[in-house]
Design an enzyme around this catalytic site. Structure first.
Site, PDB file in Angstrom:
ATOM      1  N   HIS A  68       0.916  -1.147   0.000  1.00 39.70           N
ATOM      2  CA  HIS A  68       0.000   0.000   0.000  1.00 39.70           C
ATOM      3  C   HIS A  68       0.947   1.185   0.000  1.00 39.70           C
ATOM      4  O   HIS A  68       1.301   1.706   1.067  1.00 39.70           O
ATOM      5  CB  HIS A  68      -0.868   0.008   1.260  1.00 39.70           C
ATOM      6  CG  HIS A  68      -2.031  -0.921   1.209  1.00 39.70           C
ATOM      7  ND1 HIS A  68      -3.096  -0.729   0.358  1.00 39.70           N
ATOM      8  CD2 HIS A  68      -2.330  -2.054   1.892  1.00 39.70           C
ATOM      9  CE1 HIS A  68      -3.996  -1.689   0.535  1.00 39.70           C
ATOM     10  NE2 HIS A  68      -3.545  -2.523   1.454  1.00 39.70           N
ATOM     11  N   LYS A  99      -6.562  -0.551  -5.174  1.00 44.67           N
ATOM     12  CA  LYS A  99      -8.028  -0.645  -5.210  1.00 44.67           C
ATOM     13  C   LYS A  99      -8.632   0.533  -5.968  1.00 44.67           C
ATOM     14  O   LYS A  99      -9.461   1.286  -5.434  1.00 44.67           O
ATOM     15  CB  LYS A  99      -8.614  -0.748  -3.804  1.00 44.67           C
ATOM     16  CG  LYS A  99      -8.205  -2.036  -3.085  1.00 44.67           C
ATOM     17  CD  LYS A  99      -8.987  -2.234  -1.801  1.00 44.67           C
ATOM     18  CE  LYS A  99      -8.631  -3.511  -1.075  1.00 44.67           C
ATOM     19  NZ  LYS A  99      -7.321  -3.493  -0.413  1.00 44.67           N
ATOM     20  N   ASP A 102     -12.526   4.303  -9.662  1.00 42.15           N
ATOM     21  CA  ASP A 102     -13.121   5.489 -10.277  1.00 42.15           C
ATOM     22  C   ASP A 102     -13.417   5.204 -11.756  1.00 42.15           C
ATOM     23  O   ASP A 102     -13.170   4.100 -12.244  1.00 42.15           O
ATOM     24  CB  ASP A 102     -12.156   6.679 -10.111  1.00 42.15           C
ATOM     25  CG  ASP A 102     -12.900   7.992  -9.940  1.00 42.15           C
ATOM     26  OD1 ASP A 102     -13.890   8.207 -10.687  1.00 42.15           O
ATOM     27  OD2 ASP A 102     -12.514   8.805  -9.083  1.00 42.15           O
ATOM     28  N   ILE A 103     -13.920   6.182 -12.452  1.00 37.82           N
ATOM     29  CA  ILE A 103     -14.163   6.018 -13.889  1.00 37.82           C
ATOM     30  C   ILE A 103     -12.818   5.763 -14.581  1.00 37.82           C
ATOM     31  O   ILE A 103     -11.749   6.075 -14.032  1.00 37.82           O
ATOM     32  CB  ILE A 103     -14.865   7.252 -14.497  1.00 37.82           C
ATOM     33  CG1 ILE A 103     -14.007   8.523 -14.303  1.00 37.82           C
ATOM     34  CG2 ILE A 103     -16.256   7.427 -13.911  1.00 37.82           C
ATOM     35  CD1 ILE A 103     -14.465   9.697 -15.140  1.00 37.82           C
TER      36      ILE A 103
HETATM   37  O1  S5P Z   1     -11.034  -8.160   1.131  1.00 37.47           O
HETATM   38  C1  S5P Z   1      -9.884  -7.812   1.336  1.00 37.47           C
HETATM   39  C2  S5P Z   1      -9.047  -7.371   0.313  1.00 37.47           C
HETATM   40  C3  S5P Z   1      -7.735  -7.046   0.580  1.00 37.47           C
HETATM   41  S1  S5P Z   1      -6.699  -6.685  -0.736  1.00 37.47           S
HETATM   42  N1  S5P Z   1      -9.353  -7.892   2.586  1.00 37.47           N
HETATM   43  C4  S5P Z   1      -8.056  -7.548   2.876  1.00 37.47           C
HETATM   44  O2  S5P Z   1      -7.654  -7.674   4.035  1.00 37.47           O
HETATM   45  N2  S5P Z   1      -7.237  -7.079   1.865  1.00 37.47           N
HETATM   46  C5  S5P Z   1      -5.842  -6.664   2.139  1.00 37.47           C
HETATM   47  O3  S5P Z   1      -5.111  -7.792   2.618  1.00 37.47           O
HETATM   48  C6  S5P Z   1      -5.697  -5.577   3.196  1.00 37.47           C
HETATM   49  O4  S5P Z   1      -5.671  -4.305   2.596  1.00 37.47           O
HETATM   50  C7  S5P Z   1      -4.371  -5.914   3.861  1.00 37.47           C
HETATM   51  O5  S5P Z   1      -3.311  -5.320   3.144  1.00 37.47           O
HETATM   52  C8  S5P Z   1      -4.240  -7.428   3.699  1.00 37.47           C
HETATM   53  C9  S5P Z   1      -4.626  -8.250   4.910  1.00 37.47           C
HETATM   54  O6  S5P Z   1      -3.802  -7.983   5.998  1.00 37.47           O
HETATM   55  P1  S5P Z   1      -3.905  -8.768   7.405  1.00 37.47           P
HETATM   56  O7  S5P Z   1      -3.005  -8.008   8.303  1.00 37.47           O
HETATM   57  O8  S5P Z   1      -5.338  -8.735   7.840  1.00 37.47           O
HETATM   58  O9  S5P Z   1      -3.437 -10.180   7.139  1.00 37.47           O
END
Ligand code: S5P
Length: 265
Positions: A68, A99, A102-103
């Site tokens: 991120h 993620k 947007d358009i």
């Molecule tokens: O549905 C989702 C989609 C994503 S990409 N749930 C999520 O948790 N994520 C991402 O996966 C979230 O942004 C984070 O970077 C990672 C999960 O991290 P954890 O610390 O919960 O294992």
């Protein structure tokens, strides 16, 4: 079972690589096979020093590193150059979990421009399907010629997510329409059978049962064998562990054993 009867979850990653039109998807399946890793680590940290330290340490155990980049307070171009160097040296792909939502025109500008110039360095990016196919078309215009790919969020790991049912179905149709660029899904289950689509799943941990802010976890075995996903995304259980390398090794091993068990089932 004859090859025609095999469902995607019974086909080895290496064979699935051969079915991919998208070069990043192909590369990902090859790396998974070669490194015996279906583990992606979500390095959700706030400084470039932490990101690079963990990327270096965990690289041998993972097939992708998920970033991120907008969490990093002291971001600079050197961070990206080093991440890229590491990705060549240790063979992993970088997923920028932007993620986009947007358009198409706006998403395209956010993808190629601004401070981060994501299309220059991220092999894969994530996007919501909420805007409809335009978001794919916008990113695809820039990404396809660079050999990049995108992953659509079809389901989410957080309790109460609205990405279910018809939303998930419509997301699948959008992916099928642009399967040269959409390489698969972020989902909680296997949702399609085409072997070139990869199912990446967050909400995975060997240790935690529930997370902050309604995040929900299950084990690598549940994610891969029971839910049919292909690649596990693990964040806090690795990066916040007392020994992140040992935790990565354990999750790598658990993910790979679950995959081998699934192939044999
Ligand atoms: O549905 C989702 C989609 C994503 S990409 N749930 C999520 O948790 N994520 C991402 O996966 C979230 O942004 C984070 O970077 C990672 C999960 O991290 P954890 O610390 O919960 O294992």
């Amino acid at each position: 079972m004859s090859n025609a009867q095999l469902t995607a979850k019974h086909i080895p990653y290496i064979q699935r690589a051969m079915r991919c039109a998208n070069p990043s998807a192909k590369e990902l399946f090859l790396i998974m096979e070669e490194k015996r890793s279906n583990l992606s680590v979500a390095i959700d940290v706030t400084t470039k020093e932490e990101l690079l330290f963990l990327a270096k340490a965990l690289a041998p155990h993972v097939c992708t590193i998920k970033t991120h980049i907008d969490m990093i307070t002291n971001f600079d171009i050197h961070l990206l150059l080093e991440l890229q160097d590491l990705s060549h040296k240790h063979r992993y792909l970088v997923i920028e979990d932007r993620k986009f939502a947007d358009i198409g025109k706006t998403s395209k500008s956010q993808y190629e421009g601004g401070m981060y110039k994501i299309s220059n360095w991220a092999h894969l990016v994530t996007a919501h399907s909420t805007p409809g196919p335009g978001v794919i078309e916008g990113l695809r215009k820039t990404g396809l010629q660079l050999g990049r790919g995108m992953v659509l969020l079809a389901e989410m790991s957080s309790q109460g997510s609205l990405a279910t049912g018809q939303y998930t179905e419509a997301t699948i149709q959008m992916a099928q329409q642009y399967s040269d660029f959409v390489i698969g899904f972020i989902s909680q289950h296997r949702i399609v059978e085409e072997p070139y689509f990869i199912h990446m799943t967050p909400g995975v941990s060997l240790s935690e049962n529930s997370g902050d802010f309604r995040q929900q976890y299950r084990t690598p075995e549940e994610a891969i064998c029971r839910d049919g996903c292909d690649l596990i995304i693990v964040g806090s259980s690795i990066i916040n562990a007392a020994d992140p390398v040992a935790a990565a090794r354990e999750h790598q091993q658990a993910g790979w054993e679950a995959y081998e068990k699934r192939l044999g089932s």
